[in-house]
Design a protein around this motif. Structure first.
Motif, PDB file in Angstrom:
ATOM      1  N   VAL A 290     -72.508  -1.917 -36.133  1.00  0.00           N
ATOM      2  CA  VAL A 290     -73.028  -1.206 -37.299  1.00  0.00           C
ATOM      3  C   VAL A 290     -73.445   0.192 -36.873  1.00  0.00           C
ATOM      4  O   VAL A 290     -74.212   0.344 -35.920  1.00  0.00           O
ATOM      5  N   ASP A 291     -72.941   1.191 -37.553  1.00  0.00           N
ATOM      6  CA  ASP A 291     -73.322   2.577 -37.278  1.00  0.00           C
ATOM      7  C   ASP A 291     -74.118   3.081 -38.477  1.00  0.00           C
ATOM      8  O   ASP A 291     -73.568   3.307 -39.555  1.00  0.00           O
ATOM      9  N   ASP A 292     -75.417   3.225 -38.275  1.00  0.00           N
ATOM     10  CA  ASP A 292     -76.336   3.620 -39.349  1.00  0.00           C
ATOM     11  C   ASP A 292     -76.860   5.011 -39.017  1.00  0.00           C
ATOM     12  O   ASP A 292     -77.771   5.176 -38.217  1.00  0.00           O
ATOM     13  N   ARG A 293     -76.235   5.997 -39.645  1.00  0.00           N
ATOM     14  CA  ARG A 293     -76.608   7.388 -39.366  1.00  0.00           C
ATOM     15  C   ARG A 293     -77.435   7.903 -40.535  1.00  0.00           C
ATOM     16  O   ARG A 293     -76.962   7.943 -41.673  1.00  0.00           O
ATOM     17  N   ARG A 294     -78.654   8.339 -40.240  1.00  0.00           N
ATOM     18  CA  ARG A 294     -79.589   8.699 -41.312  1.00  0.00           C
ATOM     19  C   ARG A 294     -79.697  10.200 -41.548  1.00  0.00           C
ATOM     20  O   ARG A 294     -80.297  10.633 -42.526  1.00  0.00           O
TER      21      ARG A 294
ATOM     22  N   ASN B 225     -72.191   9.628 -43.399  1.00  0.00           N
ATOM     23  CA  ASN B 225     -71.146   9.092 -42.542  1.00  0.00           C
ATOM     24  C   ASN B 225     -70.028   8.514 -43.416  1.00  0.00           C
ATOM     25  O   ASN B 225     -70.271   8.110 -44.540  1.00  0.00           O
ATOM     26  N   SER B 226     -68.827   8.472 -42.908  1.00  0.00           N
ATOM     27  CA  SER B 226     -67.718   7.910 -43.694  1.00  0.00           C
ATOM     28  C   SER B 226     -66.528   7.641 -42.787  1.00  0.00           C
ATOM     29  O   SER B 226     -66.437   8.199 -41.687  1.00  0.00           O
TER      30      SER B 226
ATOM     31  N   LYS C 184     -74.095   5.839 -46.347  1.00  0.00           N
ATOM     32  CA  LYS C 184     -73.083   4.824 -46.061  1.00  0.00           C
ATOM     33  C   LYS C 184     -73.258   4.264 -44.649  1.00  0.00           C
ATOM     34  O   LYS C 184     -73.606   4.981 -43.725  1.00  0.00           O
ATOM     35  N   TYR C 185     -72.979   2.989 -44.542  1.00  0.00           N
ATOM     36  CA  TYR C 185     -72.971   2.325 -43.246  1.00  0.00           C
ATOM     37  C   TYR C 185     -71.520   2.122 -42.821  1.00  0.00           C
ATOM     38  O   TYR C 185     -70.713   1.628 -43.620  1.00  0.00           O
TER      39      TYR C 185
END
Lengths: 98, 98, 98, 98
Positions: free
Chosen positions: D79-83, D87-88, D2-3
């Motif tokens: 934008v928080d893009d955690r790989r 994430n939520s 999720k972004y």
């Protein structure tokens, strides 16, 4: 109608305070995609004909940084959507001319 | 130690979509205060020796825009506080050189 | 007259993707200083009587994170300076009530 | 994956300092599209399964505001893009719990 989109990419958790290699990577993605852009110390300005391309561009940038080992990427974006007049990087450069 | 501070000023409720006169007003405040800055289409980068000056700068910009008739001012700011290495506008310009 | 100031702190180069301990540290600084604030997943909203306090608050937050080992701190800030009407966190909470 | 995407919409040139009707309009677009979101005084946090949806969401918001008479819309996005970890919004709400 053009959208002016400023972006700034912040890699989180890299173990290094230097971000210049990631800035270069962003430019490479933009060039490879043929996106017109203007670099600056603060943010990179993109000129997009179609704002729907934005998500795909962010995804490709994040994928590239992930390939470089970054595990969390925060991107700051400012979208300028002007509907009464054609907007462009060239117009904005005229405005800031001193 | 220098702080790099990017700012972008958005006047709200002016009745006009043009913001170029306000951008000029921001530059005038910065020049009058002797703040080193670098203009760009996205944000203006300031080089501050003392981050405690930030609030005063914002206040003077907002006062100037209020004099021009603006009643609500939203300012986007990005502060880059690097403690391991001297930061500067010149260093950032080197990084973005393509 | 109150200033509403949203802040979001991004530690750079920490070696960990988790930022929750730094978020807590920001809250601790704000509490210790007696600043009224409202936490949110996106940004923390501060209610300031005097915008000139902003730089000092950023400095204290950055000092705290430096004590925790962070060497570069990027802070995103949005200042809402409304001159025609008293602004407040409570007013904004009313607006977003659904 | 999720972004988490924070957005804040600033209408430019409306002739009014009040933005609450536009905030409501943003919520309506998000609800109509079935996007999970969390409102806050600073920014609205969206939870997106696919970041490629971002541009379309911005476009629909801007179209709605254009219908309301706005001619220039500036949108701030984070934008928080955690790989490395799911994430939520719920996870972020846990972090900010005091």
């Amino acid at each position: 109608m053009k959208y002016l989109v400023d972006i700034s990419v912040e890699p989180i958790g890299t173990g290094s305070t230097s971000i210049s290699s990631y800035v270069k990577a962003v430019y490479e993605v933009l060039k490879a995609k043929g996106v017109k852009f203007y670099p600056a110390p603060s943010m990179t300005t993109l000129e997009l004909d179609n704002i729907e391309d934005l998500g795909k561009i962010i995804k490709e940038i994040d994928n590239k940084l992930t390939d470089m080992g970054v595990k969390r990427i925060v991107t700051i974006i400012k979208v300028d959507d002007r509907r009464d007049k054609e907007n462009s990087i060239d117009h904005k450069l005229d405005v800031i001319k001193m």
